[in-house]
Design a protein around this motif. Sequence first.
Motif: not given
Length: 232
Positions: A87-94, A141-144, A163-174, A183-188
Motif C-alpha cells: 500500500r506504500a505507493d497508493l497515497f497522494p503523498t507517496s 499519518g491520518i488527520r480527521a 480501514s484508514p481510521q482503524e489502521c493508520m497512525i494519527s498525524a498528531d501522534f506522530l 509531504a503535506p496533505h489535508h488527510r494523509f
Amino acid sequence: MSTSVTSLTLDGLDKLSSHARRCVFWEMDPASVRVSREFSSFYDPEFEKEAWLSMVMLEWGSCGQVALVDDKPAGCALYAPPSMVPRADLFPTSPVSADAVLLTTMRLEPIGDEYGLGATLIQAAVGDLVRRGVRALEAFGIRADGDAAASGVPSATAARECSPQECMISADFLEDVGFEVVAPHHRFPRLRLELDRDHLWKADVEAALERLLEVATLSLVDIGERSVVGAH
C-alpha cells in the motif's frame, strides 16, 4: 505490573494483539484483498499477515517492536522497507523517500495506552533502526476528515474491520513523538523522523535508567518484606 518492549520474532507472533495479527491493510494490495474475499472461500487474513511478517523477517530482519504488560499483548509498532509494503505507493503523498523505512503500524491495547507505551514503542523502533544504519523513519499519518475524528493511536477496542481510521497512525501522534511533515496533505500527510546516533544514545540511556529503577524498586520491595518478617 511489569512492562517490557522487545523486538518481534518469528516465534513470537502470539505477542501481537488479535487485530494486529489479522490486519493486512498495509501488507496486501487492496485489489488483491477484494478479489480474495469475493472469489476465495479460503481467504484467511491471519495467514496472509503471518506470511508477510515471515517474508520480511527472513529477507530483512525484525520488522517490529511489541509491548507486553504482565506478559500479555499491550501494543506493537511495525515497520519495513517501503518496497515490501504494497500500500506504500497508493497515497497522494507517496512515494516514501529512498533512504527511509516505513512505519506502518502503531497500535495499543487499552492497557498499553494506560501505561503510555506508544512513545516507548517508537523509541524501541528508532533504537533498532539506528543500530542497523537506517537514516530515517517515515509514516503516512491520518488527520480527521470533517466530522470523523481520528484517534491518537488505534486501540484494540475499536472496530475490527480494517480501514484508514482503524489502521493508520494519527498525524498528531506522530508529530508529538518528533516526526515532521515532509509531504503535506489535508488527510494523509507523509511525515519523517531523521535518525542519528543521538537517538541511539538517548534510547540506551533511557533503557539503563529504566533497569536501574526496576532494580531499586525490587530492592525496596525486598526490604519491605524483610521488615514485615522481622516484625513478626
